[in-house]
Design a protein around this motif. Structure first.
Motif, PDB file in Angstrom:
ATOM      1  N   PRO A   1    -103.039  53.474 -23.761  1.00 37.24           N
ATOM      2  CA  PRO A   1    -103.649  54.697 -24.358  1.00 37.24           C
ATOM      3  C   PRO A   1    -104.188  55.474 -23.280  1.00 37.24           C
ATOM      4  O   PRO A   1    -104.654  55.234 -22.525  1.00 37.24           O
ATOM      5  CB  PRO A   1    -104.687  54.089 -25.277  1.00 37.24           C
ATOM      6  CG  PRO A   1    -103.962  52.292 -24.650  1.00 37.24           C
ATOM      7  CD  PRO A   1    -103.929  52.473 -24.198  1.00 37.24           C
ATOM      8  N   SER A   2    -104.759  56.905 -23.796  1.00 33.25           N
ATOM      9  CA  SER A   2    -104.864  57.713 -23.564  1.00 33.25           C
ATOM     10  C   SER A   2    -106.524  57.602 -23.362  1.00 33.25           C
ATOM     11  O   SER A   2    -106.633  57.669 -24.513  1.00 33.25           O
ATOM     12  CB  SER A   2    -104.603  59.586 -23.826  1.00 33.25           C
ATOM     13  OG  SER A   2    -104.518  59.470 -25.010  1.00 33.25           O
ATOM     14  N   ALA A   3    -107.637  57.722 -22.382  1.00 34.63           N
ATOM     15  CA  ALA A   3    -108.831  57.798 -23.266  1.00 34.63           C
ATOM     16  C   ALA A   3    -109.969  58.991 -23.629  1.00 34.63           C
ATOM     17  O   ALA A   3    -109.301  60.875 -22.831  1.00 34.63           O
ATOM     18  CB  ALA A   3    -109.642  57.083 -21.991  1.00 34.63           C
ATOM     19  N   PRO A   4    -110.414  59.346 -24.386  1.00 31.71           N
ATOM     20  CA  PRO A   4    -111.109  60.088 -24.775  1.00 31.71           C
ATOM     21  C   PRO A   4    -112.542  60.845 -23.223  1.00 31.71           C
ATOM     22  O   PRO A   4    -112.327  59.811 -22.806  1.00 31.71           O
ATOM     23  CB  PRO A   4    -111.867  60.128 -25.678  1.00 31.71           C
ATOM     24  CG  PRO A   4    -112.248  58.370 -25.441  1.00 31.71           C
ATOM     25  CD  PRO A   4    -110.685  58.003 -24.838  1.00 31.71           C
ATOM     26  N   ARG A   5    -112.923  61.879 -23.734  1.00 37.97           N
ATOM     27  CA  ARG A   5    -113.824  62.347 -22.351  1.00 37.97           C
ATOM     28  C   ARG A   5    -115.262  62.161 -22.696  1.00 37.97           C
ATOM     29  O   ARG A   5    -114.853  62.722 -24.133  1.00 37.97           O
ATOM     30  CB  ARG A   5    -113.340  64.247 -22.100  1.00 37.97           C
ATOM     31  CG  ARG A   5    -111.820  64.523 -21.636  1.00 37.97           C
ATOM     32  CD  ARG A   5    -111.870  65.591 -21.442  1.00 37.97           C
ATOM     33  NE  ARG A   5    -111.782  66.673 -23.058  1.00 37.97           N
ATOM     34  CZ  ARG A   5    -112.836  66.993 -23.544  1.00 37.97           C
ATOM     35  NH1 ARG A   5    -113.715  67.263 -22.638  1.00 37.97           N
ATOM     36  NH2 ARG A   5    -112.505  67.845 -24.257  1.00 37.97           N
TER      37      ARG A   5
ATOM     38  N   GLY B   1     -95.752  52.054 -26.964  1.00 40.93           N
ATOM     39  CA  GLY B   1     -95.870  50.751 -27.777  1.00 40.93           C
ATOM     40  C   GLY B   1     -96.092  51.349 -29.149  1.00 40.93           C
ATOM     41  O   GLY B   1     -95.946  52.320 -29.476  1.00 40.93           O
ATOM     42  N   ILE B   2     -96.128  49.546 -29.579  1.00 42.77           N
ATOM     43  CA  ILE B   2     -96.925  49.923 -31.156  1.00 42.77           C
ATOM     44  C   ILE B   2     -97.698  50.040 -32.078  1.00 42.77           C
ATOM     45  O   ILE B   2     -98.291  48.857 -31.193  1.00 42.77           O
ATOM     46  CB  ILE B   2     -95.125  49.313 -32.033  1.00 42.77           C
ATOM     47  CG1 ILE B   2     -94.234  49.416 -31.593  1.00 42.77           C
ATOM     48  CG2 ILE B   2     -95.301  48.723 -33.751  1.00 42.77           C
ATOM     49  CD1 ILE B   2     -92.607  48.157 -31.740  1.00 42.77           C
ATOM     50  N   VAL B   3     -98.108  50.621 -32.536  1.00 42.86           N
ATOM     51  CA  VAL B   3     -99.634  50.878 -33.584  1.00 42.86           C
ATOM     52  C   VAL B   3     -99.245  50.051 -34.711  1.00 42.86           C
ATOM     53  O   VAL B   3     -98.558  50.884 -35.354  1.00 42.86           O
ATOM     54  CB  VAL B   3    -100.407  51.964 -33.744  1.00 42.86           C
ATOM     55  CG1 VAL B   3    -101.572  51.547 -34.362  1.00 42.86           C
ATOM     56  CG2 VAL B   3    -100.625  52.547 -31.885  1.00 42.86           C
ATOM     57  N   LEU B   4     -98.831  48.613 -34.662  1.00 43.76           N
ATOM     58  CA  LEU B   4     -98.766  48.235 -36.559  1.00 43.76           C
ATOM     59  C   LEU B   4    -100.121  48.449 -37.762  1.00 43.76           C
ATOM     60  O   LEU B   4    -101.367  48.428 -37.409  1.00 43.76           O
ATOM     61  CB  LEU B   4     -98.573  46.390 -36.232  1.00 43.76           C
ATOM     62  CG  LEU B   4     -97.778  46.225 -37.454  1.00 43.76           C
ATOM     63  CD1 LEU B   4     -96.273  46.602 -38.097  1.00 43.76           C
ATOM     64  CD2 LEU B   4     -98.019  44.339 -37.203  1.00 43.76           C
TER      65      LEU B   4
ATOM     66  N   ALA C   1     -86.670  48.511 -31.638  1.00 46.21           N
ATOM     67  CA  ALA C   1     -87.218  48.487 -31.002  1.00 46.21           C
ATOM     68  C   ALA C   1     -88.019  47.373 -30.352  1.00 46.21           C
ATOM     69  O   ALA C   1     -87.565  46.043 -31.424  1.00 46.21           O
ATOM     70  CB  ALA C   1     -89.027  48.970 -32.246  1.00 46.21           C
ATOM     71  N   ARG C   2     -89.022  47.373 -30.110  1.00 46.96           N
ATOM     72  CA  ARG C   2     -89.565  45.419 -29.752  1.00 46.96           C
ATOM     73  C   ARG C   2     -90.674  45.083 -29.339  1.00 46.96           C
ATOM     74  O   ARG C   2     -92.114  46.541 -29.602  1.00 46.96           O
ATOM     75  CB  ARG C   2     -89.586  46.373 -27.566  1.00 46.96           C
ATOM     76  CG  ARG C   2     -88.098  46.431 -27.158  1.00 46.96           C
ATOM     77  CD  ARG C   2     -87.964  46.924 -25.872  1.00 46.96           C
ATOM     78  NE  ARG C   2     -88.784  46.318 -25.019  1.00 46.96           N
ATOM     79  CZ  ARG C   2     -89.862  45.802 -23.710  1.00 46.96           C
ATOM     80  NH1 ARG C   2     -90.374  47.460 -23.513  1.00 46.96           N
ATOM     81  NH2 ARG C   2     -90.917  45.429 -22.877  1.00 46.96           N
ATOM     82  N   PRO C   3     -90.860  44.177 -30.591  1.00 44.15           N
ATOM     83  CA  PRO C   3     -92.658  43.568 -31.041  1.00 44.15           C
ATOM     84  C   PRO C   3     -93.046  43.441 -30.041  1.00 44.15           C
ATOM     85  O   PRO C   3     -94.023  43.724 -30.176  1.00 44.15           O
ATOM     86  CB  PRO C   3     -91.622  42.222 -31.427  1.00 44.15           C
ATOM     87  CG  PRO C   3     -90.533  42.134 -31.813  1.00 44.15           C
ATOM     88  CD  PRO C   3     -89.779  43.258 -31.293  1.00 44.15           C
ATOM     89  N   GLU C   4     -92.528  42.709 -28.550  1.00 42.76           N
ATOM     90  CA  GLU C   4     -93.425  42.643 -27.794  1.00 42.76           C
ATOM     91  C   GLU C   4     -94.383  43.645 -27.232  1.00 42.76           C
ATOM     92  O   GLU C   4     -95.343  43.564 -26.775  1.00 42.76           O
ATOM     93  CB  GLU C   4     -92.383  41.916 -26.277  1.00 42.76           C
ATOM     94  CG  GLU C   4     -91.292  42.608 -25.786  1.00 42.76           C
ATOM     95  CD  GLU C   4     -90.164  42.293 -26.163  1.00 42.76           C
ATOM     96  OE1 GLU C   4     -89.160  42.761 -25.707  1.00 42.76           O
ATOM     97  OE2 GLU C   4     -89.964  42.482 -27.346  1.00 42.76           O
ATOM     98  N   THR C   5     -93.939  44.879 -27.786  1.00 41.47           N
ATOM     99  CA  THR C   5     -94.405  46.267 -27.064  1.00 41.47           C
ATOM    100  C   THR C   5     -95.958  46.222 -28.729  1.00 41.47           C
ATOM    101  O   THR C   5     -96.663  47.579 -28.657  1.00 41.47           O
ATOM    102  CB  THR C   5     -94.045  47.749 -26.888  1.00 41.47           C
ATOM    103  OG1 THR C   5     -92.983  47.914 -28.886  1.00 41.47           O
ATOM    104  CG2 THR C   5     -92.984  47.473 -25.679  1.00 41.47           C
TER     105      THR C   5
END
Length: 328
Positions: A2-6, A115-118, A141-145
Motif C-alpha cells: 500500500p502507498s503511504a501518505p505524506r 491485492g484485494i480489499v475485502l 482473482a487470488r484470495p491469497e492476495t
C-alpha cells in the motif's frame, strides 16, 4: 504494497506522530471529522410530526424506480426480517469490484494491482471459504492476495469469516474502536483478534486504489460506510455502500442514524457518487446482479447516476424520519 501518505498532508495532520507512523506503514491515513460534522443539526421529531407523511414522501420520491421502491419497502415499519434468498454465483459488478454473496448478506472485494480489499467477511469460516475464497477463484482473482478485511460493523454476519481470512492469508482486519469494543462485549467467541482501528474519513490505499471509510453510527456505534472508486473499461465511477442497512428502534439511536445519514449524503454528493451498493438484499441488488450477468454488455444496473444515487439516500432519510416520528 500500500502507498503511504505524506506526513505533511493536511488531511492527516491531526494524527499523533506514533499513530501516523503506524498508519503510514500500512497505507492508512485518517481525514475528516465525526459523523455529526458539516453543521448538520441533530434531527428530531417535531411535536405532531406525521410519520405517514414522511413515508408517503419517500414513496413519491421512489416512484416506479425498482431500486428506490425496494429500499422504501425494506425500511417500512411493517417489514419483518430480511429475506433469505439462495446464494447467487459470484460476479464482477465492475472490472475491479467482485460481488460475493450468501444471498441474505454479501461481501464486496475491491481488486487492485497489489491485492484485494475485502468489504465484510460474511457469517463464518465455512462461508468465507465457500463464498469468498471459492468465489474469488471462480472470478480469476487470488484470495491469497487479500490484504485487508474492512468490517462495516461488528455484527456476526459481517465479521464471522474475518479471523479465518486473517489466519489463512495474513489479512489485516479493520474496524472502528467502538465496534471492536462492541464485539468484545457481545460476541467474544466469534470476534476476530483486535487489529487495526478505522478513523472517520480514513483513506485506505492499495495498488493505486483509495477507499474512503466514513463513520456512520446508528446501526451500531461504530458502523462504517465506504466510498469506493470503480471502473468498467474506460468508464470511471464512484460507489457508495451504506454500512448498516437495518435501522435501530429507539428514538435516540434513530436520531444518531439520521445524523449519520445526512452527513454521509453530503459526503457522497461531494464525492460524486453514482453507484449504489448494499451488503443486504434491501436494494434490488440481487435482481440487478442477475440482470448484469444476463446482459454483461448492456448498461450496468448498479450505475444509478449522481441524482438517482442521491435520491436513494433521500428516500432512506424520509423513511427514517417516519420511523423516528413513530418511535417518539
Amino acid at each position: 504494497m500500500p502507498s503511504a501518505p505524506r506526513p505533511d498532508d493536511p488531511a492527516v495532520g491531526h494524527l499523533s506522530r506514533r499513530r501516523f507512523g503506524q498508519l503510514a506503514a500500512l497505507g492508512l491515513a485518517g481525514a475528516g471529522a465525526g459523523a455529526g460534522s458539516f453543521g448538520l443539526a441533530s434531527p428530531a421529531a417535531a411535536a405532531g410530526d406525521d410519520a405517514q407523511a414522511h413515508y408517503d414522501r419517500a414513496r413519491r420520491l421512489a416512484g416506479n424506480d425498482p431500486v428506490l421502491r425496494a429500499l422504501a419497502s425494506a425500511l417500512a415499519p411493517e417489514r419483518g426480517e430480511f429475506p433469505r434468498p439462495s446464494a447467487p454465483a459470484p460476479l464482477k459488478l465492475f472490472d475491479n469490484l467482485a460481488f460475493l454473496s450468501a444471498g441474505w448478506v454479501s461481501a464486496m472485494a475491491v481488486l487492485t494491482e497489489d491485492g484485494i480489499v475485502l468489504i465484510d467477511a460474511l457469517t463464518s469460516p465455512a462461508e468465507a471459504e465457500s463464498v469468498i475464497v471459492h468465489g474469488l477463484r471462480e472470478l480469476g482473482a487470488r484470495p491469497e492476495t487479500i490484504k485487508y478485511v474492512v468490517a462495516t460493523h461488528g455484527h456476526g454476519d459481517h465479521i464471522g469469516g474475518a479471523q479465518y481470512l486473517a489466519d489463512r492469508y495474513g489479512a489485516r482486519v479493520l474496524m472502528t474502536p467502538a465496534d471492536w469494543d462492541l464485539v468484545a462485549r457481545t460476541d467474544p467467541d466469534h470476534a476476530p483478534a483486535r487489529d487495526l482501528d478505522i478513523a472517520d474519513g480514513q483513506r485506505l490505499t492499495l495498488g493505486g486504489t483509495t477507499i474512503h471509510l466514513h463513520h456512520t453510527p446508528g446501526h451500531t456505534p461504530g458502523t462504517v460506510s465506504p466510498v469506493i472508486p470503480v471502473r468498467a473499461g474506460r468508464a470511471r465511477h464512484t460507489a457508495m455502500l451504506w454500512g448498516g442497512a437495518n435501522p435501530p428502534g429507539t428514538p435516540a439511536e434513530l436520531r444518531t442514524y439520521l445524523t449519520s445519514l445526512r452527513t454521509f449524503r453530503h459526503r457522497t454528493r461531494r464525492a460524486g457518487a453514482d453507484v449504489e451498493l448494499s451488503n443486504h438484499p434491501n436494494d434490488h441488488g440481487l435482481q440487478r446482479a442477475e440482470q448484469l450477468r444476463a446482459d454483461p454488455g448492456g448498461p450496468n444496473p448498479f450505475v444509478l447516476g449522481r441524482r438517482r444515487t442521491d435520491r436513494y439516500l433521500a428516500v432512506m432519510e424520509s423513511m427514517l424520519r417516519g420511523r423516528l416520528a413513530d418511535a417518539s
